[in-house]
Design a protein around this motif. Structure first.
Motif, short mmCIF file in Angstrom:
data_model
loop_
_atom_site.label_atom_id
_atom_site.label_comp_id
_atom_site.label_asym_id
_atom_site.label_seq_id
_atom_site.Cartn_x
_atom_site.Cartn_y
_atom_site.Cartn_z
N SER A 103 0.83 -1.20 0.00
CA SER A 103 0.00 0.00 0.00
C SER A 103 0.87 1.25 0.00
O SER A 103 1.97 1.24 0.56
CB SER A 103 -0.88 0.00 1.26
N GLN A 121 1.42 5.01 1.55
CA GLN A 121 1.35 5.32 2.98
C GLN A 121 1.08 6.80 3.26
O GLN A 121 1.63 7.37 4.19
CB GLN A 121 2.66 4.90 3.66
N MET A 177 -8.05 6.24 7.56
CA MET A 177 -6.99 5.28 7.88
C MET A 177 -7.50 3.99 8.54
O MET A 177 -7.03 2.91 8.21
CB MET A 177 -5.92 5.93 8.77
N ASP A 178 -8.45 4.09 9.45
CA ASP A 178 -8.96 2.89 10.12
C ASP A 178 -9.61 1.93 9.13
O ASP A 178 -9.39 0.72 9.20
CB ASP A 178 -9.97 3.25 11.22
N GLU A 204 -8.96 1.81 5.89
CA GLU A 204 -7.90 1.28 5.03
C GLU A 204 -7.18 0.12 5.71
O GLU A 204 -6.91 -0.90 5.09
CB GLU A 204 -6.91 2.37 4.66
N ARG A 205 -6.87 0.27 6.99
CA ARG A 205 -6.22 -0.81 7.73
C ARG A 205 -7.12 -2.05 7.77
O ARG A 205 -6.64 -3.18 7.63
CB ARG A 205 -5.87 -0.36 9.14
N GLY A 235 -7.04 -3.73 4.34
CA GLY A 235 -5.75 -4.38 4.16
C GLY A 235 -5.67 -5.68 4.96
O GLY A 235 -5.22 -6.72 4.46
N ALA A 236 -6.12 -5.64 6.21
CA ALA A 236 -6.12 -6.84 7.06
C ALA A 236 -7.09 -7.89 6.52
O ALA A 236 -6.79 -9.09 6.52
CB ALA A 236 -6.49 -6.47 8.49
N HIS A 292 -12.77 -9.12 10.10
CA HIS A 292 -13.25 -7.98 9.30
C HIS A 292 -14.24 -8.46 8.24
O HIS A 292 -14.27 -9.65 7.90
CB HIS A 292 -12.08 -7.27 8.62
#
Length: 130
Positions: free
Chosen positions: A83, A85, A92-93, A95-96, A99-100, A122
């Motif tokens: 990703s 940065q 951001m939350d 996006e994390r 990604g997870a 998730h």
């Protein structure tokens, strides 16, 4: 006679319960938009999840992320997820979380123009672009 009728109906009952397997060929070249990430509407206005030959790409409103991928047994096997940065307030939350989710080998379910991904604590709901 009743047993024979039940046996004859069994393929119809079994066939209705499970969604058909998802094939990468049917997803390749498609773009989906997030409608929910962990049960919450996306913060970013422009979101996408794109499938291409052996690749997956996502954007939740700020940074782009992507990975090599394949679909095996109804799961997306992607990684490593890379990703950009940049710092983006409020996004951001989510996006994390995405990604997870992609790194967690999520289970994929597609019904018509709706897609659900679940894995690693998730979830995401998406709809087909168009």
């Amino acid at each position: 006679m009743k047993n024979l009728a039940l046996l004859a109906a069994l393929p119809f009952v079994v066939g209705c319960g499970a969604p058909p397997p998802v094939s990468l060929g049917k997803l390749s070249g498609t773009t989906w938009h997030f409608t929910a990430i962990d049960g919450t509407a996306p913060v970013g206005k422009e979101t996408s999840l794109r499938f291409d030959k052996g690749r997956i790409g996502a954007n939740v409103g700020c940074n782009g992320m992507g990975a090599d991928m394949k679909i095996v047994g109804g799961q997306i096997i992607a990684g490593p997820v890379i990703s950009t940065q940049m710092f983006c307030e409020g996004v951001m939350d989510q996006e994390r979380a995405v990604g997870a989710l992609l790194a967690a080998k999520p289970k994929i379910t597609v019904r018509g123009t709706m897609m659900t991904l679940r894995g690693g604590g998730h979830s995401a709901e998406l709809h087909l672009e168009g």
